[in-house]
Design an enzyme around this catalytic site. Structure first.
Site, short mmCIF file in Angstrom:
data_model
loop_
_atom_site.label_atom_id
_atom_site.label_comp_id
_atom_site.label_asym_id
_atom_site.label_seq_id
_atom_site.Cartn_x
_atom_site.Cartn_y
_atom_site.Cartn_z
N CYS A 2 0.79 -1.35 -0.19
CA CYS A 2 0.04 -0.03 0.10
C CYS A 2 0.81 1.37 0.06
O CYS A 2 1.81 1.07 -0.04
CB CYS A 2 -0.79 0.12 1.22
SG CYS A 2 -0.51 -0.81 2.71
N ARG A 27 0.93 -0.62 -6.00
CA ARG A 27 1.35 -1.23 -4.60
C ARG A 27 0.15 -2.12 -4.08
O ARG A 27 0.81 -2.94 -3.31
CB ARG A 27 1.74 -0.01 -3.91
CG ARG A 27 2.75 0.64 -3.99
CD ARG A 27 3.21 1.76 -3.17
NE ARG A 27 3.79 1.26 -1.95
CZ ARG A 27 4.89 1.05 -1.53
NH1 ARG A 27 5.78 1.37 -2.56
NH2 ARG A 27 5.19 0.54 -0.39
N TRP A 74 -3.77 -2.11 2.00
CA TRP A 74 -4.09 -3.46 1.75
C TRP A 74 -4.08 -4.21 2.86
O TRP A 74 -3.31 -4.42 3.73
CB TRP A 74 -2.75 -3.93 0.84
CG TRP A 74 -3.16 -5.02 -0.07
CD1 TRP A 74 -4.01 -5.21 -0.89
CD2 TRP A 74 -1.95 -6.02 -0.04
NE1 TRP A 74 -3.78 -6.33 -1.75
CE2 TRP A 74 -2.45 -6.80 -1.31
CE3 TRP A 74 -0.72 -6.54 0.50
CZ2 TRP A 74 -1.96 -8.14 -1.48
CZ3 TRP A 74 -0.12 -7.62 0.03
CH2 TRP A 74 -0.86 -8.46 -0.84
N ASN A 100 2.01 2.63 6.98
CA ASN A 100 2.39 1.60 6.12
C ASN A 100 3.46 0.62 7.07
O ASN A 100 4.29 1.09 7.58
CB ASN A 100 3.14 1.67 5.20
CG ASN A 100 2.20 1.99 3.77
OD1 ASN A 100 1.16 1.93 3.99
ND2 ASN A 100 2.94 2.58 2.71
N GLY A 101 3.31 -0.66 7.05
CA GLY A 101 4.20 -1.45 7.97
C GLY A 101 3.22 -2.26 8.94
O GLY A 101 2.20 -2.48 8.84
N GLU A 482 12.51 -24.82 -8.79
CA GLU A 482 12.20 -23.70 -8.98
C GLU A 482 13.01 -22.86 -9.98
O GLU A 482 12.86 -22.13 -10.47
CB GLU A 482 11.99 -22.78 -7.64
CG GLU A 482 11.70 -21.62 -7.77
CD GLU A 482 10.27 -20.99 -8.65
OE1 GLU A 482 9.73 -22.12 -9.01
OE2 GLU A 482 10.30 -19.96 -8.88
N LYS A 486 12.35 -20.81 -13.33
CA LYS A 486 12.69 -19.49 -13.48
C LYS A 486 13.61 -19.01 -14.92
O LYS A 486 13.33 -18.23 -15.55
CB LYS A 486 13.35 -18.87 -12.40
CG LYS A 486 13.08 -17.71 -11.85
CD LYS A 486 11.70 -17.44 -11.05
CE LYS A 486 10.72 -17.83 -11.54
NZ LYS A 486 9.42 -18.14 -10.75
N GLU A 489 11.57 -19.87 -18.24
CA GLU A 489 10.48 -18.92 -18.63
C GLU A 489 11.11 -17.54 -18.96
O GLU A 489 10.31 -16.93 -19.79
CB GLU A 489 9.50 -18.94 -17.57
CG GLU A 489 9.63 -18.21 -16.27
CD GLU A 489 8.58 -18.09 -15.26
OE1 GLU A 489 7.68 -17.87 -15.73
OE2 GLU A 489 8.91 -18.20 -14.00
N HIS A 505 20.87 -42.47 -13.19
CA HIS A 505 19.98 -43.30 -13.77
C HIS A 505 19.45 -43.24 -15.22
O HIS A 505 18.47 -43.38 -15.76
CB HIS A 505 18.79 -43.48 -12.88
CG HIS A 505 19.09 -44.19 -11.55
ND1 HIS A 505 19.43 -45.28 -11.18
CD2 HIS A 505 19.31 -43.51 -10.20
CE1 HIS A 505 19.76 -45.75 -9.99
NE2 HIS A 505 19.90 -44.58 -9.39
N LYS A 604 0.11 -13.98 -16.58
CA LYS A 604 0.38 -13.74 -15.01
C LYS A 604 -0.54 -14.64 -14.27
O LYS A 604 -0.25 -15.36 -13.43
CB LYS A 604 0.36 -12.24 -14.47
CG LYS A 604 0.51 -12.22 -13.22
CD LYS A 604 2.01 -12.45 -12.58
CE LYS A 604 2.35 -12.28 -11.31
NZ LYS A 604 3.49 -13.25 -10.81
#
Ligand code: AGP
Length: 609
Positions: A2, A27, A74, A100-101, A482, A486, A489, A505, A604
């Site tokens: 936010c 944000r 948020w 914020n926080g 992962e 990354k 893609e 193997h 997305k």
């Protein structure tokens, strides 16, 4: 995430604040509000939902003034309803704050305020505490009262404050949340981020941690924690609006990689109380219900499914319950063994991935309890779940998931440890040890980002490769998967991840001279075995880049290159080890001139089967 905005001058504070808040939409937010000081009175308007709702509320000309603060919230503490929206007022309505926080010790402060000052709280937020605290210390000097209040607070914050009795100033303070002050002509500004101010000024001060700022229409004074005046250079912003949204980074992917320390802190700290005990907000399972679970299914797609692989290791280890990790696209087509003692954990950044949603519906039909890990408040997955643990990563714009992944991991640690405690499975000292390790993570993630220059140089050597292998053992297997996703893609290089023990193997047949192997060797318990795997591929003349914990020197002797992450417990390493891998994928993609934030053929959020 936010954002906050403030204005003081001769123009319309309302107009500037609304424009600023709209520029911070990226944000993420679910409610917005403005407080103005008009002739010694605080006027307040706030609304849940989009900024247009707030615009309607503030539409009349009588709602305006020359000084004010605004906020897009948020939802974190408390749901996204009007009462929880910022600004928050002190009990007498004469102090207004935006924040914020996270105020970590807000419960302690809240009970102190209730007990000693009879304060009645109007919201479920941690932030409201700040308004009351400043008011309690207020004796006609806002900067002094704000200083006294923040001295009592622990956590992360960027705060803007106005007082009815001092209409000529805004006070702001920052610790571990972004804050800037903008220099205008006959007016001055406050904001979380540069885009909010770009229409008005390009001359700004970057406020540092622990600093307190006094803003009047004619000057901006910055003080350190001891109230000593700080001299700060003016920064002149040359970025255009689009670049400013990226915070000066060339791509959202890089910005989001760099946001990870803060995102991890947000996701974690809110769930830990003073004593280091986990409180899973949004999760209502009782001790008895946790105890009844005899099987867990973790179901997700892509990156989220790799987080699930780590979740399996964590839940089995800390909670002692068998876990199956399933790809959401497969789950409902194979008659899964789900009943009313099954906990179904759906992981989805967007909360809109159709496969995950359909799998969740199927599990629900079969009687499972549904717990989701989601980044988007109010998304379909969140709405259809019995319980939701939100990742507080803030909006993730780049298609390649980075900060959502690391915060999904943090959420899984929390779930595993909490579940283990509820079931009496995890030993108390083990629980405490891992909590301490988790608490150290934001700083260690920051330190890990410092590997970037080393990795950029490696990328210059390897970006022309057409095939890259990633190997690891134990929890490094999930990281290898992962890391490989990354890379493929964003760079379109054919990469392949495999458990190191499986190489011999079959896959070993693919090794030729200079085949690139990225070796994840962050698990102390499996370190020796990984050294043998390195020897194995080196004997076939492969080129090896290893990722290991600082201090492990033997690996540097057998590898061509070694990237070090900070020392940490084996279980924690996946969160740190993926960061250099994200950076490697980013730099290789950049050198190959790929469309990094929007790779070809990808979206997305995948809302089709
Ligand atoms: C990863 O970088 C991708 N964006 C993708 O694999 C993603 O994780 C997957 O599509 C799942 O998305 P979700 O988390 O929004 O459900």
């Amino acid at each position: 995430m936010c954002g906050i905005v403030g204005y003081i001058g001769e123009g319309s504070a309302k107009d500037m604040i609304l424009t600023g808040l709209k520029s911070l939409e990226y944000r993420g937010y679910d409610s917005a509000g403005i407080a103005l000081n008009k002739k010694g009175k605080i006027l307040l308007r706030k609304e849940s939902g989009v900024i247009a709702n707030l615009e309607k509320k503030t539409g009349k000309p009588d709602f305006d003034g020359c000084v004010g603060i605004g906020h897009t919230r948020w939802a974190t503490h408390g749901s996204p309803v009007r009462e929880n929206a910022h600004p928050h007022l002190s009990a007498d309505g004469r102090i207004a704050i935006v924040h914020n926080g996270i105020i970590e010790n807000y419960l302690e402060l809240k009970s102190w305020l209730k007990k000693n000052h009879g304060i009645v709280f109007k919201s479920d937020t941690d932030s409201e505490t700040i308004a009351h605290l400043i008011s309690v210390f207020y004796k006609g000097d806002l900067i002094e009262a704000t200083g006294k209040a923040v001295a009592k607070m622990r956590g992360a914050y960027a705060i803007g404050v106005i007082a009815a009795d001092e209409p000529d100033k805004i006070v702001a303070v920052r610790k571990d949340a972004p804050l800037i002050a903008g220099i205008g002509a006959g007016c001055n500004y406050l904001a979380s981020d540069i885009p909010a101010l770009l229409k008005y000024t390009r001359d700004i001060y970057l406020v540092e941690n622990g600093e307190i700022v006094l803003i009047t229409a004619s000057e901006i004074k910055i003080y350190d924690e001891d109230m000593t005046r700080v001299k700060r250079e003016v920064m002149h912003v040359t970025w255009d609006a689009a670049a400013a949204e990226k915070g000066g980074y060339e791509h959202f992917m890089k910005k989001e990689i760099y946001e990870q320390p803060e995102a991890i802190r947000e996701t974690l700290e809110r769930r830990l109380d003073e004593g280091g005990n986990i409180k899973l907000d949004g999760v209502t399972l009782t001790k008895k219900e946790w105890g009844r679970i005899d099987k867990v299914y973790i179901v997700a797609c892509g990156t989220a499914s790799h987080a699930g692989m780590q979740g399996k290791a964590l839940i089995e280890r800390f909670a002692g319950v068998p876990v199956e990790v399933e790809l959401a696209s497969e789950f409902r087509y194979r008659n899964p063994l789900v009943n009313d003692r099954t906990l179904f954990i759906g992981i989805s950044q967007s909360g809109e991935t159709l496969d995950t949603l359909e799998a969740l519906r199927e599990a629900k039909k079969r009687g499972a309890r549904i717990l989701s890990i989601c980044n988007v408040v109010g998304s379909s997955v969140a709405r259809e779940s019995d319980d939701v643990l939100y990742t507080w990563a803030g909006p993730e714009i780049a298609v390649a998931s980075t900060k959502a992944y690391t915060t999904q991991l943090v959420s899984l640690y929390l779930i595993a440890l909490h579940m283990g405690r509820m079931r009496g499975f995890v030993a108390e000292d083990e629980y405490r040890r891992v909590i301490e390790e988790l608490r150290a993570l934001p700083e260690k993630a920051k330190a890990t980002l410092k590997t970037e220059e080393h990795i950029r140089k490696l990328a210059e050597r390897f970006y022309i490769k057409e095939q890259i292998f990633y190997i690891g053992r134990g929890q490094d297997v999930g990281t290898a998967y992962e890391a490989s996703l990354k890379l493929k893609e964003v760079s379109y290089i054919n990469s392949f991840a495999i458990a190191a023990g499986e190489l011999k193997h079959g896959t070993i047949a693919l090794i030729r001279k200079k085949t690139l192997f990225v070796v994840l060797a962050t698990q102390d318990a499996l370190y020796e075995k990984m050294l043998s795997n390195i020897e194995e591929v080196k004997a076939r003349r492969a080129h090896v880049v290893s990722i290991a914990k600082k201090g492990n020197k033997r690996i540097a002797k057998v590898s061509d290159e070694t990237i070090y992450i900070p020392q940490c417990a084996d279980e924690i390493a996946p969160i740190l080890a993926i960061i250099p891998m994200q950076i490697l994928a980013y730099h290789i993609a950049k050198l190959r001139k790929r469309n990094i934030d929007k790779p070809r053929n990808l979206a997305k959020s995948v809302t089709v089967e």
